[in-house]
Design a protein around this motif. Structure first.
Motif, short mmCIF file in Angstrom:
data_model
loop_
_atom_site.label_atom_id
_atom_site.label_comp_id
_atom_site.label_asym_id
_atom_site.label_seq_id
_atom_site.Cartn_x
_atom_site.Cartn_y
_atom_site.Cartn_z
N ASN A 12 0.78 -1.32 -0.05
CA ASN A 12 -0.02 0.03 -0.25
C ASN A 12 0.88 1.26 -0.01
O ASN A 12 0.29 2.44 -0.10
CB ASN A 12 -0.92 -0.09 1.40
N ARG A 13 2.01 1.30 0.36
CA ARG A 13 3.05 2.27 0.16
C ARG A 13 3.08 2.75 -1.07
O ARG A 13 3.61 4.09 -1.28
CB ARG A 13 4.54 1.98 0.68
N PHE A 14 2.73 2.06 -2.10
CA PHE A 14 3.00 2.38 -3.53
C PHE A 14 1.51 2.73 -4.12
O PHE A 14 0.64 2.28 -3.68
CB PHE A 14 3.41 1.29 -4.31
N SER A 15 1.42 4.08 -4.42
CA SER A 15 0.06 4.64 -4.90
C SER A 15 0.27 5.24 -6.28
O SER A 15 0.85 6.62 -6.37
CB SER A 15 -0.31 5.78 -3.87
N PRO A 16 -0.27 4.51 -7.20
CA PRO A 16 -0.40 5.21 -8.47
C PRO A 16 -1.49 6.28 -8.80
O PRO A 16 -2.29 5.96 -7.98
CB PRO A 16 -0.36 4.18 -9.53
N LYS A 17 -0.91 7.19 -9.52
CA LYS A 17 -2.05 8.33 -9.99
C LYS A 17 -2.13 8.66 -11.35
O LYS A 17 -0.96 8.96 -11.79
CB LYS A 17 -2.03 9.53 -9.09
N SER A 18 -3.34 8.58 -11.99
CA SER A 18 -3.52 8.91 -13.35
C SER A 18 -4.21 10.11 -13.39
O SER A 18 -5.79 9.98 -13.74
CB SER A 18 -4.03 7.84 -14.11
N PRO A 19 -3.85 11.35 -13.56
CA PRO A 19 -4.65 12.59 -13.59
C PRO A 19 -5.44 12.69 -15.14
O PRO A 19 -6.43 13.05 -15.14
CB PRO A 19 -3.57 13.77 -13.41
N ASP A 20 -4.84 12.16 -16.09
CA ASP A 20 -5.40 12.06 -17.46
C ASP A 20 -4.73 10.80 -18.23
O ASP A 20 -3.63 10.26 -17.66
CB ASP A 20 -5.09 13.13 -18.17
N LYS A 21 -5.06 10.40 -19.34
CA LYS A 21 -4.73 9.25 -20.14
C LYS A 21 -3.18 9.50 -20.33
O LYS A 21 -2.55 8.34 -20.55
CB LYS A 21 -5.56 9.23 -21.21
N ALA A 22 -2.76 10.69 -20.50
CA ALA A 22 -1.32 10.95 -20.80
C ALA A 22 -0.26 10.81 -19.88
O ALA A 22 1.07 10.60 -20.01
CB ALA A 22 -1.06 12.14 -21.57
N HIS A 23 -0.78 10.48 -18.48
CA HIS A 23 0.14 10.55 -17.14
C HIS A 23 -0.05 9.32 -16.31
O HIS A 23 -1.37 9.41 -16.05
CB HIS A 23 -0.04 12.20 -16.79
N LEU A 24 0.90 9.27 -15.85
CA LEU A 24 0.50 8.22 -14.78
C LEU A 24 1.69 8.33 -13.85
O LEU A 24 3.09 7.95 -14.16
CB LEU A 24 0.73 6.62 -15.31
N ASN A 25 1.64 8.65 -12.69
CA ASN A 25 2.34 8.91 -11.40
C ASN A 25 2.58 7.95 -10.51
O ASN A 25 1.73 7.25 -10.16
CB ASN A 25 2.44 10.36 -11.12
N LEU A 26 3.75 7.73 -9.95
CA LEU A 26 4.02 6.78 -9.13
C LEU A 26 4.50 7.47 -7.39
O LEU A 26 5.41 8.05 -7.54
CB LEU A 26 4.83 5.59 -9.36
#
Lengths: 115, 113
Positions: free
Chosen positions: B62-76
């Motif tokens: 759970n310490r890893f949380s991805p976030k995708s604000p839009d289709k072009a971006h995926l942050n970790l």
């Protein structure tokens, strides 16, 4: 569980010679893709070649070709006329159609091309 | 133009810190991924996102949380970093979930001290 096995951790070849890297996989799926990726010392993952499982014809890309044996679950990569720039880690990867997009990688084969 | 880009390329940090890695793709793809490459160079998927929705979470802490604000971006984002998190993290993208070829970013080498 699906697995991909590359039984040759390291290989070497003389420049201009031909080398074959082995890959076997285990799956009960009928629809999938298979890939070879190359990772040079720069770390970048570069697509080398792709094979759709439903195609009987082996894929080729310039000096790179595959021998795809679906019944045997074997997918080897042949590199002809090896060049110094082919020195890299090569990964075989399996892509099942309906598993959320994940690529399942083998352990890799470190290929050295010697002058 | 870089197709899949990641920042930063290198990250050195102390145990217990929180850090983020950003990924952007300009290929117009719908699907993005995070992979982890360990010290033995073994690559394993962590997450996949399709049209900003989480599809795969491959038993990642759970310490890893991805976030995708839009289709072009995926942050970790990684909380409370541990020594075992040291690895190379690759972002990748593909046209869709079943359209196999994935294109990888240059990787982010994370070293936790």
């Amino acid at each position: 569980a699906q697995t991909v096995t590359q039984s040759q951790p390291e290989m070497s070849v003389q420049e201009a010679e031909t080398v074959t890297l082995s890959c076997t996989y285990d799956t009960s799926e009928n629809n999938y893709y298979l890939f070879w990726y190359k990772q040079p010392p720069s770390r970048q993952m570069i697509l080398v070649i792709r094979q759709e499982a439903y195609k009987q014809q082996n894929a080729t890309e310039n000096r790179f070709s595959v021998n795809f044996q679906k019944a045997a679950k074997s997918f080897s990569l042949k590199i002809s006329d090896s060049q110094l720039g082919d020195t890299a880690m090569y990964f075989c990867a399996f892509f099942p159609y309906n598993q959320g997009g994940k690529l399942i990688f083998g352990q890799g084969t470190e290929l050295s091309v010697k002058p | 133009d870089t197709a899949v880009s990641q920042t930063p390329k290198y990250l050195v940090t102390q145990m217990g810190n929180d850090k983020s890695i950003k990924c952007e793709q300009n290929l117009g793809h719908d699907t993005m991924y995070w992979y982890k490459q360990d010290s033995k160079k073994f690559l394993k998927i962590m997450f996949s996102y399709n049209n900003k929705e989480l599809i795969i979470n491959e038993t990642v802490p759970n310490r890893f949380s991805p976030k995708s604000p839009d289709k072009a971006h995926l942050n970790l984002h990684i909380n409370s970093l541990e020594l075992g998190d040291s690895a190379v993290y690759f972002c990748a993208s593909s046209p869709g979930l079943q359209l196999g070829t994935q294109y990888f970013g240059p990787g982010t080498r994370l070293l936790v001290l």
